[in-house]
Motif scaffolding. Structure first.
Motif, PDB file in Angstrom:
ATOM      1  N   GLU A 110      11.239   6.973  -8.136  1.00 26.97           N
ATOM      2  CA  GLU A 110      11.376   7.319  -9.553  1.00 26.97           C
ATOM      3  C   GLU A 110      10.132   8.001 -10.118  1.00 26.97           C
ATOM      4  OE1 GLU A 110      12.185   4.349  -8.209  1.00 26.97           O
ATOM      5  OE2 GLU A 110      14.347   4.752  -8.196  1.00 26.97           O
ATOM      6  N   GLU A 111       9.027   8.005  -9.357  1.00 28.22           N
ATOM      7  CA  GLU A 111       7.805   8.667  -9.838  1.00 28.22           C
ATOM      8  C   GLU A 111       7.824  10.167  -9.554  1.00 28.22           C
ATOM      9  OE1 GLU A 111       5.406   6.668 -11.453  1.00 28.22           O
ATOM     10  OE2 GLU A 111       4.326   5.601  -9.854  1.00 28.22           O
ATOM     11  N   ILE A 112       8.769  10.596  -8.729  1.00 28.82           N
ATOM     12  CA  ILE A 112       8.777  12.003  -8.301  1.00 28.82           C
ATOM     13  C   ILE A 112       8.795  12.993  -9.473  1.00 28.82           C
ATOM     14  CG2 ILE A 112      10.155  13.741  -7.055  1.00 28.82           C
ATOM     15  CD1 ILE A 112      10.781  11.538  -4.982  1.00 28.82           C
ATOM     16  N   LEU A 115       5.353  13.706 -10.879  1.00 28.47           N
ATOM     17  CA  LEU A 115       4.522  14.563 -10.030  1.00 28.47           C
ATOM     18  C   LEU A 115       4.933  16.024 -10.189  1.00 28.47           C
ATOM     19  CD1 LEU A 115       4.338  12.559  -6.673  1.00 28.47           C
ATOM     20  CD2 LEU A 115       2.633  12.679  -8.453  1.00 28.47           C
ATOM     21  N   LEU A 116       6.258  16.251 -10.226  1.00 31.34           N
ATOM     22  CA  LEU A 116       6.749  17.625 -10.362  1.00 31.34           C
ATOM     23  C   LEU A 116       6.348  18.217 -11.712  1.00 31.34           C
ATOM     24  CD1 LEU A 116      10.242  17.096  -8.731  1.00 31.34           C
ATOM     25  CD2 LEU A 116       8.392  18.515  -7.831  1.00 31.34           C
ATOM     26  N   ALA A 117       6.354  17.374 -12.740  1.00 30.34           N
ATOM     27  CA  ALA A 117       5.953  17.857 -14.062  1.00 30.34           C
ATOM     28  C   ALA A 117       4.489  18.279 -14.042  1.00 30.34           C
ATOM     29  CB  ALA A 117       6.190  16.779 -15.113  1.00 30.34           C
ATOM     30  N   LYS A 118       3.677  17.515 -13.304  1.00 28.83           N
ATOM     31  CA  LYS A 118       2.250  17.841 -13.205  1.00 28.83           C
ATOM     32  C   LYS A 118       2.051  19.188 -12.493  1.00 28.83           C
ATOM     33  CE  LYS A 118      -2.093  16.470 -13.713  1.00 28.83           C
ATOM     34  NZ  LYS A 118      -2.656  16.177 -15.031  1.00 28.83           N
ATOM     35  N   LEU A 119       2.893  19.459 -11.484  1.00 32.37           N
ATOM     36  CA  LEU A 119       2.820  20.750 -10.786  1.00 32.37           C
ATOM     37  C   LEU A 119       2.976  21.899 -11.764  1.00 32.37           C
ATOM     38  CD1 LEU A 119       4.956  20.745  -7.505  1.00 32.37           C
ATOM     39  CD2 LEU A 119       2.488  20.832  -7.706  1.00 32.37           C
ATOM     40  N   SER A 120       3.903  21.730 -12.701  1.00 32.36           N
ATOM     41  CA  SER A 120       4.192  22.844 -13.602  1.00 32.36           C
ATOM     42  C   SER A 120       3.080  23.057 -14.621  1.00 32.36           C
ATOM     43  CB  SER A 120       5.540  22.637 -14.302  1.00 32.36           C
ATOM     44  OG  SER A 120       5.476  21.456 -15.060  1.00 32.36           O
ATOM     45  N   GLU A 121       2.077  22.167 -14.627  1.00 31.67           N
ATOM     46  CA  GLU A 121       0.899  22.434 -15.456  1.00 31.67           C
ATOM     47  C   GLU A 121      -0.009  23.460 -14.790  1.00 31.67           C
ATOM     48  OE1 GLU A 121      -1.204  18.832 -16.419  1.00 31.67           O
ATOM     49  OE2 GLU A 121       0.621  17.870 -17.208  1.00 31.67           O
ATOM     50  N   GLY A 122       0.389  23.929 -13.623  1.00 35.57           N
ATOM     51  CA  GLY A 122      -0.392  24.977 -12.968  1.00 35.57           C
ATOM     52  C   GLY A 122      -1.085  24.541 -11.692  1.00 35.57           C
ATOM     53  N   TYR A 123      -0.585  23.470 -11.086  1.00 34.89           N
ATOM     54  CA  TYR A 123      -1.164  23.031  -9.823  1.00 34.89           C
ATOM     55  C   TYR A 123      -0.255  23.398  -8.658  1.00 34.89           C
ATOM     56  CZ  TYR A 123      -4.431  20.450 -12.686  1.00 34.89           C
ATOM     57  OH  TYR A 123      -5.389  20.124 -13.593  1.00 34.89           O
ATOM     58  N   ASN A 162      -4.809   9.944   1.061  1.00 32.46           N
ATOM     59  CA  ASN A 162      -3.784   9.605   2.033  1.00 32.46           C
ATOM     60  C   ASN A 162      -2.568   8.897   1.433  1.00 32.46           C
ATOM     61  OD1 ASN A 162      -2.569   9.347   4.514  1.00 32.46           O
ATOM     62  ND2 ASN A 162      -3.690   7.487   5.063  1.00 32.46           N
ATOM     63  N   CYS A 163      -2.219   9.224   0.199  1.00 27.01           N
ATOM     64  CA  CYS A 163      -1.028   8.623  -0.402  1.00 27.01           C
ATOM     65  C   CYS A 163       0.196   9.352   0.150  1.00 27.01           C
ATOM     66  CB  CYS A 163      -1.089   8.771  -1.920  1.00 27.01           C
ATOM     67  SG  CYS A 163       0.290   8.000  -2.767  1.00 27.01           S
ATOM     68  N   GLY A 164       1.225   8.572   0.511  1.00 33.88           N
ATOM     69  CA  GLY A 164       2.420   9.187   1.078  1.00 33.88           C
ATOM     70  C   GLY A 164       3.180  10.035   0.080  1.00 33.88           C
ATOM     71  N   LEU A 165       2.984   9.739  -1.192  1.00 37.74           N
ATOM     72  CA  LEU A 165       3.738  10.428  -2.238  1.00 37.74           C
ATOM     73  C   LEU A 165       2.946  11.633  -2.746  1.00 37.74           C
ATOM     74  CD1 LEU A 165       6.233  10.385  -4.067  1.00 37.74           C
ATOM     75  CD2 LEU A 165       5.050   8.793  -5.561  1.00 37.74           C
ATOM     76  N   GLU A 199      -4.692  15.005  -8.705  1.00 33.20           N
ATOM     77  CA  GLU A 199      -4.042  13.733  -8.373  1.00 33.20           C
ATOM     78  C   GLU A 199      -3.506  13.055  -9.626  1.00 33.20           C
ATOM     79  OE1 GLU A 199      -6.803  11.103  -6.443  1.00 33.20           O
ATOM     80  OE2 GLU A 199      -8.197  11.113  -8.113  1.00 33.20           O
ATOM     81  N   LEU A 200      -2.580  12.145  -9.422  1.00 36.72           N
ATOM     82  CA  LEU A 200      -1.927  11.454 -10.517  1.00 36.72           C
ATOM     83  C   LEU A 200      -1.737  10.000 -10.097  1.00 36.72           C
ATOM     84  CD1 LEU A 200      -0.526  12.458 -13.226  1.00 36.72           C
ATOM     85  CD2 LEU A 200       1.613  12.384 -11.946  1.00 36.72           C
ATOM     86  N   PRO A 201      -2.176   9.032 -10.938  1.00 34.85           N
ATOM     87  CA  PRO A 201      -1.988   7.633 -10.533  1.00 34.85           C
ATOM     88  C   PRO A 201      -0.500   7.304 -10.391  1.00 34.85           C
ATOM     89  CG  PRO A 201      -3.474   7.810 -12.412  1.00 34.85           C
ATOM     90  CD  PRO A 201      -2.867   9.160 -12.216  1.00 34.85           C
ATOM     91  N   VAL A 202      -0.160   6.587  -9.327  1.00 33.05           N
ATOM     92  CA  VAL A 202       1.232   6.171  -9.135  1.00 33.05           C
ATOM     93  C   VAL A 202       1.280   4.673  -8.874  1.00 33.05           C
ATOM     94  CG1 VAL A 202       2.058   8.389  -8.250  1.00 33.05           C
ATOM     95  CG2 VAL A 202       1.111   6.713  -6.660  1.00 33.05           C
ATOM     96  N   ARG A 203       2.425   4.086  -9.158  1.00 32.35           N
ATOM     97  CA  ARG A 203       2.575   2.656  -8.884  1.00 32.35           C
ATOM     98  C   ARG A 203       2.706   2.440  -7.389  1.00 32.35           C
ATOM     99  NH1 ARG A 203       5.528   2.934 -13.737  1.00 32.35           N
ATOM    100  NH2 ARG A 203       7.401   3.538 -12.606  1.00 32.35           N
ATOM    101  N   HIS A 204       2.279   1.288  -6.927  1.00 36.17           N
ATOM    102  CA  HIS A 204       2.306   1.010  -5.506  1.00 36.17           C
ATOM    103  C   HIS A 204       2.784  -0.418  -5.280  1.00 36.17           C
ATOM    104  CE1 HIS A 204       0.277   0.500  -1.420  1.00 36.17           C
ATOM    105  NE2 HIS A 204       1.006   1.582  -1.289  1.00 36.17           N
TER     106      HIS A 204
END
Ligand code: UDP
Ligand code: MG
Length: 317
Positions: A110-112, A115-123, A162-165, A199-204
């Motif tokens: 559900e965090e995906i 991450l995709l939204a962050k990409l569209s900020e220009g990453y 080394n985060c899998g996500l 990078e973006l903090p994600v739940r683990h």
């Protein structure tokens, strides 16, 4: 960009490397499906790369594929490692965007979208950061050291390499070459190729089923691969710069030492035969010469190989 989307008709590819995760898959796959369906409206693909499982993981994948052809599977005949699974998934991925996630449900599907939204900020690459990591201390402690070292040598400041996500623009996964245990360095590799990485903090979560697939050998192999990564990215096209500068340094120091001894000898203060330092200086000169030749050999190999043409081109008109 829009053109490309129309061409391939696939907006999102999710790549899942997995090794003996049969218990997690029935929970993981529907959650991935739901997220991908919602984000793309139906133009997605999920690549499950079975890295030689022996627990029937691929049978589970086959069942899901029968129901939904967007769920794709590849089965390796033997266990090659996570990097190999990712490399094959990256080669297959058709999507405009590519997301990787571990199969063990330690990261939340559900965090995906975040991450995709962050990409569209220009990453070009957004890497998950397991800020509150749910793993035993034997893993979190070495991993802190690892991340600090990789940060320092790569010049890319990340807390968690080394985060899998992770989420990528398509160009990134087509440009980075990974093998061995190099999945740990993907953000650094992308950074060196000139991509914008963040990078973006994600739940683990703690592992629910099965156990970790990496033992203590991860540290030794990991650091050896760091050497390879450093060497093949920084000095790939100019081996003489590395070996040559070391060689020249050695040779000069050796020469100065011996020159000093010879001057003393000429002034007849001591005999050369009782100056052990003489051999140290000689050794330095010889090793220096060897290093310079090694660098020249490297240059010859580079000149006669394909490496020269592997520049990462962003656009062409
Ligand atoms: N994995 C794999 N091949 C391997 C080892 C692991 O495809 O040889 C997969 C594994 O199934 C999982 C992901 O890589 O989906 C991360 O592995 P794991 O959770 O064991 O690593 P950890 O979380 O302990 O770092
Ligand atoms: Mg895990």
């Amino acid at each position: 960009m829009e053109e490309h989307r129309a061409q391939s008709g696939c907006q999102l590819s999710i790549v899942v490397p997995l090794y003996n995760e049969a218990e997690s898959l029935p929970e993981l796959i529907p959650r991935l499906e739901a997220v991908a369906e919602q984000w793309t409206g139906g133009t997605y693909e999920i690549w499950l790369i079975d890295d030689g499982s022996t627990d029937g993981s691929f049978e589970v994948i086959r069942q899901f594929h029968r129901r939904n052809s967007r769920i794709r599977g590849i089965r390796f005949r033997r266990n090659y490692g996570k990097s190999a699974a990712l490399a094959v998934g990256f080669a297959e991925a058709q999507g405009q965007y590519v997301v990787t996630i571990d199969a063990d449900l330690q990261d939340e599907p559900e965090e995906i979208p975040r991450l995709l939204a962050k990409l569209s900020e220009g990453y070009d690459l957004v890497s998950g950061w397991k800020k509150h990591r749910r793993d035993p201390l034997s893993k979190t402690l070495p991993s802190r050291l690892f991340n600090a070292v990789v940060s320092a040598v790569s010049g890319l400041r990340l807390h968690d390499f080394n985060c899998g996500l992770k989420a990528y623009r398509r160009e990134v996964v087509k440009a980075v070459q990974i093998y061995g245990e190099m999945h740990r360095y993907i953000p650094a590799l992308a950074h060196w190729e000139g991509f914008r990485v963040t990078e973006l903090p994600v739940r683990h979560h703690p592992r629910k089923y099965g156990r970790s697939k990496f033992g203590a050998s991860r540290f030794v192999k990991g650091f050896l691969d760091l050497l390879t990564v450093l060497f093949t990215t920084r000095f790939l096209r100019r081996p003489l710069h590395l070996f040559g500068s070391l060689g020249v340094l050695f040779a000069i120091v050796g020469f100065l030492i011996d020159a000093y001894l010879v001057i003393e000898w000429a002034q007849q203060r001591t005999a050369l035969s009782n100056r052990p330092l003489l051999f140290f200086g000689l050794g330095l000169i010889i090793v220096g010469g060897q290093l310079i030749s090694l660098g020249l050999l490297g240059e010859l190999i580079v000149k006669s190989s394909l490496w020269q043409s592997s520049y990462n081109i962003a656009e062409r008109l």
